[in-house]
Design an enzyme around this catalytic site. Structure first.
Site, mmCIF file in Angstrom:
data_model
loop_
_atom_site.group_PDB
_atom_site.id
_atom_site.type_symbol
_atom_site.label_atom_id
_atom_site.label_comp_id
_atom_site.label_asym_id
_atom_site.label_seq_id
_atom_site.Cartn_x
_atom_site.Cartn_y
_atom_site.Cartn_z
ATOM 1 N N TYR A 1 -34.553 -12.790 70.491
ATOM 2 C CA TYR A 1 -33.924 -12.748 71.806
ATOM 3 C C TYR A 1 -33.440 -11.343 72.171
ATOM 4 O O TYR A 1 -32.536 -11.173 72.986
ATOM 5 C CB TYR A 1 -32.780 -13.772 71.879
ATOM 6 N N GLY B 1 -39.822 -23.031 75.910
ATOM 7 C CA GLY B 1 -40.486 -22.119 74.983
ATOM 8 C C GLY B 1 -40.000 -22.301 73.559
ATOM 9 O O GLY B 1 -40.777 -22.198 72.602
ATOM 10 N N ASP B 2 -38.705 -22.582 73.402
ATOM 11 C CA ASP B 2 -38.156 -22.850 72.076
ATOM 12 C C ASP B 2 -38.745 -24.132 71.496
ATOM 13 O O ASP B 2 -39.058 -24.198 70.306
ATOM 14 C CB ASP B 2 -36.640 -22.974 72.159
ATOM 15 N N ARG B 3 -38.895 -25.153 72.354
ATOM 16 C CA ARG B 3 -39.485 -26.411 71.898
ATOM 17 C C ARG B 3 -40.938 -26.199 71.482
ATOM 18 O O ARG B 3 -41.400 -26.776 70.492
ATOM 19 C CB ARG B 3 -39.400 -27.449 73.020
ATOM 20 N N ALA C 1 -40.876 -24.359 68.066
ATOM 21 C CA ALA C 1 -40.395 -25.256 67.013
ATOM 22 C C ALA C 1 -41.453 -26.287 66.648
ATOM 23 O O ALA C 1 -41.669 -26.590 65.466
ATOM 24 C CB ALA C 1 -39.110 -25.947 67.470
#
Length: 302
Positions: free
Chosen positions: A138, A251-253, A256
């Site tokens: 980040y 985007g994190d999903r 992951a």
């Protein structure tokens, strides 16, 4: 149990939701009557939270400030083993304000550029012991630390490593299994317009710049474009259309879900296909708000 290590910058995210029926008499801005205030771990913390909810043994290698925001993050990450060094700066807080279901403002605290943080032996050991790694960069300096980069480079090629980049972050280490830039991030790296990032020349330049094994460029509601190499065929995976005003965390999903699939032995194309479907389903369920209140038990050490 599969041990997945998340490496990256952690933030404190807050959502303020309310109703607005009038403008302020002082300025043409809405007056918001606050109905709810929800806090959660953001950045790498959100990725770790998702994986913990999915049932994985998760370690979060990050840095935190010595402040109340860091204490709140620790309390919000039940089910995650936190290995945190000293950030040397305040823990960032990002507060999103919504009125009548629509975002109207974001308030940032402590989000100015930070110094490259410290890296403890415990942080480096957690990376070295990981069965799979996802880097959630980040842009706060963690991935610029030479020792952290060396530790990640030593694991790349040995275990699955997914790298979710940031415009202010650093390039993935060589032999990263899969880099997952969005369309704007990929275009910025090679200096082309977003609309042309899918062309062979742009894809080739991105591979050469990052030295990654594979790339999955996320395209929002249009899914993702997978390239396994500069000369290989590109594969496009369509996404289910989802109506949402809040794409936060999609985007994190994606990252992951991709690392979870690769860690389980899935082929790259299947992992990306599944990650596209998981991101769509995540938004359909309500996005980050669907994670609230779900606290899995703290996993035991293997």
């Amino acid at each position: 149990m599969m041990r997945i290590t998340v490496v990256g910058d952690t933030l404190l995210d807050e959502d303020i939701d309310g109703a607005s029926t009038r403008l302020s008499p002082d300025a043409p801005v809405p007056v918001v009557e606050i109905g709810s205030r929800v806090s959660r771990a953001g950045g790498a913390g959100l990725v770790a939270r998702m994986l913990a909810v999915d049932g994985f043994d998760v370690s979060l290698v990050t840095v935190l400030g010595n402040d109340q925001a860091a204490d709140r993050i620790r309390g919000l990450l039940a089910g995650v083993r936190i290995v945190a060094g000293d950030a040397g700066a305040p823990t960032p807080i990002k507060t999103r304000v919504r009125a009548n279901g629509f975002p109207i403002a974001r308030l940032d605290e402590g989000c100015e550029p930070a110094p490259v943080p410290q890296a403890s032996e415990e942080m480096l050991r957690a990376i070295a012991l990981a069965d799979a790694i996802v880097v959630a960069d980040y842009g706060r300096g963690m991935t610029a630390h030479p020792a952290i980069r060396l530790a990640l480079a030593e694991r790349a090629g040995r275990v699955p490593l997914v790298w979710d980049p940031h415009p202010r972050g650093t390039r993935p280490v060589p032999n990263t299994t899969l880099a997952t830039p969005n369309q704007a991030e990929a275009a910025a790296v090679v200096g082309v317009a977003r609309e042309t990032v899918h062309t062979p020349s742009a894809i080739r330049a991105l591979h050469e710049t990052w030295e990654c094994a594979s790339l999955a460029i996320t395209l929002g509601e249009d899914g993702a474009l997978l390239s396994k190499g500069p000369q290989d065929e590109r594969l496009w995976f369509a996404a289910d259309r989802v109506s949402t005003h809040d794409p936060c965390g999609a985007g994190d999903r994606f990252a992951a879900s991709a690392i979870a699939a690769l860690a389980a032995g899935a082929e790259l194309a299947d992992a990306v296909r599944g990650a596209v479907a998981a991101a769509s389903a995540y938004l359909a369920r309500g996005g980050v708000r669907a994670l609230a209140g779900n606290h899995p038990p703290v996993p035991t050490l293997a």
